[in-house]
Design a protein around this motif. Sequence first.
Motif, PDB file in Angstrom:
ATOM      1  N   VAL A  42      70.132  46.072  26.889  1.00  0.00           N
ATOM      2  CA  VAL A  42      70.458  46.184  27.900  1.00  0.00           C
ATOM      3  C   VAL A  42      71.485  45.015  27.052  1.00  0.00           C
ATOM      4  CG1 VAL A  42      70.474  43.995  29.501  1.00  0.00           C
ATOM      5  CG2 VAL A  42      68.917  46.124  30.020  1.00  0.00           C
ATOM      6  N   ASP A  43      70.624  44.202  26.266  1.00  0.00           N
ATOM      7  CA  ASP A  43      72.042  43.366  25.362  1.00  0.00           C
ATOM      8  C   ASP A  43      72.515  44.113  24.762  1.00  0.00           C
ATOM      9  OD1 ASP A  43      69.952  40.848  26.660  1.00  0.00           O
ATOM     10  OD2 ASP A  43      69.114  40.959  24.664  1.00  0.00           O
ATOM     11  N   SER A  44      72.639  45.325  24.113  1.00  0.00           N
ATOM     12  CA  SER A  44      73.639  45.795  23.352  1.00  0.00           C
ATOM     13  C   SER A  44      74.550  46.349  24.209  1.00  0.00           C
ATOM     14  CB  SER A  44      72.913  46.906  22.554  1.00  0.00           C
ATOM     15  OG  SER A  44      73.589  47.594  21.577  1.00  0.00           O
ATOM     16  N   THR A  45      74.155  46.874  25.103  1.00  0.00           N
ATOM     17  CA  THR A  45      75.305  47.498  26.369  1.00  0.00           C
ATOM     18  C   THR A  45      75.845  45.925  26.347  1.00  0.00           C
ATOM     19  OG1 THR A  45      73.491  48.783  26.216  1.00  0.00           O
ATOM     20  CG2 THR A  45      75.740  48.462  28.273  1.00  0.00           C
ATOM     21  N   ILE A  46      75.761  45.273  26.341  1.00  0.00           N
ATOM     22  CA  ILE A  46      76.520  43.944  27.484  1.00  0.00           C
ATOM     23  C   ILE A  46      77.268  43.839  25.983  1.00  0.00           C
ATOM     24  CG2 ILE A  46      76.640  41.666  27.920  1.00  0.00           C
ATOM     25  CD1 ILE A  46      74.325  41.887  29.663  1.00  0.00           C
ATOM     26  N   GLN A  47      76.825  43.901  24.883  1.00  0.00           N
ATOM     27  CA  GLN A  47      77.238  43.135  24.133  1.00  0.00           C
ATOM     28  C   GLN A  47      78.981  43.872  23.389  1.00  0.00           C
ATOM     29  OE1 GLN A  47      75.121  42.194  20.372  1.00  0.00           O
ATOM     30  NE2 GLN A  47      77.065  41.981  19.221  1.00  0.00           N
ATOM     31  N   LYS A  48      78.765  45.380  23.750  1.00  0.00           N
ATOM     32  CA  LYS A  48      79.349  46.180  23.512  1.00  0.00           C
ATOM     33  C   LYS A  48      80.486  46.295  24.164  1.00  0.00           C
ATOM     34  CE  LYS A  48      76.793  49.846  21.509  1.00  0.00           C
ATOM     35  NZ  LYS A  48      75.973  51.155  21.476  1.00  0.00           N
ATOM     36  N   GLU A  49      80.360  45.760  25.806  1.00  0.00           N
ATOM     37  CA  GLU A  49      81.177  45.778  26.985  1.00  0.00           C
ATOM     38  C   GLU A  49      82.656  44.614  26.560  1.00  0.00           C
ATOM     39  OE1 GLU A  49      82.853  47.217  29.515  1.00  0.00           O
ATOM     40  OE2 GLU A  49      80.542  49.285  28.739  1.00  0.00           O
ATOM     41  N   LEU A  50      81.304  42.744  26.193  1.00  0.00           N
ATOM     42  CA  LEU A  50      82.544  41.981  26.281  1.00  0.00           C
ATOM     43  C   LEU A  50      83.445  42.287  24.884  1.00  0.00           C
ATOM     44  CD1 LEU A  50      79.900  39.391  26.888  1.00  0.00           C
ATOM     45  CD2 LEU A  50      82.133  40.100  28.084  1.00  0.00           C
ATOM     46  N   SER A  51      82.621  42.762  23.629  1.00  0.00           N
ATOM     47  CA  SER A  51      83.392  42.804  22.082  1.00  0.00           C
ATOM     48  C   SER A  51      84.589  43.392  23.109  1.00  0.00           C
ATOM     49  CB  SER A  51      82.716  43.780  21.575  1.00  0.00           C
ATOM     50  OG  SER A  51      81.568  43.020  21.152  1.00  0.00           O
ATOM     51  N   THR A 100      64.925  38.205  31.586  1.00  0.00           N
ATOM     52  CA  THR A 100      64.041  38.842  31.790  1.00  0.00           C
ATOM     53  C   THR A 100      64.097  39.174  33.555  1.00  0.00           C
ATOM     54  OG1 THR A 100      62.016  38.207  32.329  1.00  0.00           O
ATOM     55  CG2 THR A 100      62.172  38.728  30.391  1.00  0.00           C
ATOM     56  N   ASP A 101      64.884  38.677  34.116  1.00  0.00           N
ATOM     57  CA  ASP A 101      64.995  38.732  35.243  1.00  0.00           C
ATOM     58  C   ASP A 101      66.760  39.064  34.914  1.00  0.00           C
ATOM     59  OD1 ASP A 101      66.377  36.494  34.978  1.00  0.00           O
ATOM     60  OD2 ASP A 101      65.256  35.719  37.036  1.00  0.00           O
ATOM     61  N   LEU A 102      66.939  39.611  34.357  1.00  0.00           N
ATOM     62  CA  LEU A 102      68.945  39.747  34.800  1.00  0.00           C
ATOM     63  C   LEU A 102      69.748  38.649  35.357  1.00  0.00           C
ATOM     64  CD1 LEU A 102      69.013  43.601  34.754  1.00  0.00           C
ATOM     65  CD2 LEU A 102      68.312  42.427  32.690  1.00  0.00           C
ATOM     66  N   ARG A 103      69.335  37.940  35.495  1.00  0.00           N
ATOM     67  CA  ARG A 103      70.364  36.976  36.056  1.00  0.00           C
ATOM     68  C   ARG A 103      71.442  35.585  35.306  1.00  0.00           C
ATOM     69  NH1 ARG A 103      68.290  34.284  41.219  1.00  0.00           N
ATOM     70  NH2 ARG A 103      68.379  36.123  42.834  1.00  0.00           N
TER      71      ARG A 103
END
Length: 82
Positions: free
Chosen positions: A9-18, A42-45
């Motif tokens: 999840v963190d990696s996907t968010i990082q790629k999208e924001l980049s 952990t709750d993705l909020r």
Amino acid sequence: MSKDRMRVVDSTIQKELSAVFIREVFPCFDCLITVTGVQTSTDLRHCNVYVSIMGSEKQKRDVIEFLRDRSEEFFNHLSKRI
């Protein structure tokens, strides 16, 4: 959520924001901006995004202010893509 899943999840968010930063932030500033990391609760909020800015102190302040001002727009983009 498992640690492996959170890393994905963190990696996907990082790629999208980049990708968003390349299109929308880089053209506005004459400095190098890199998304260095993302930490999602952990709750993705909640999500902390870490950036590295190479430029003058004024450029750094301007970029941080720009990112904070447009954080809701970035969130909306992420919610559509992920």
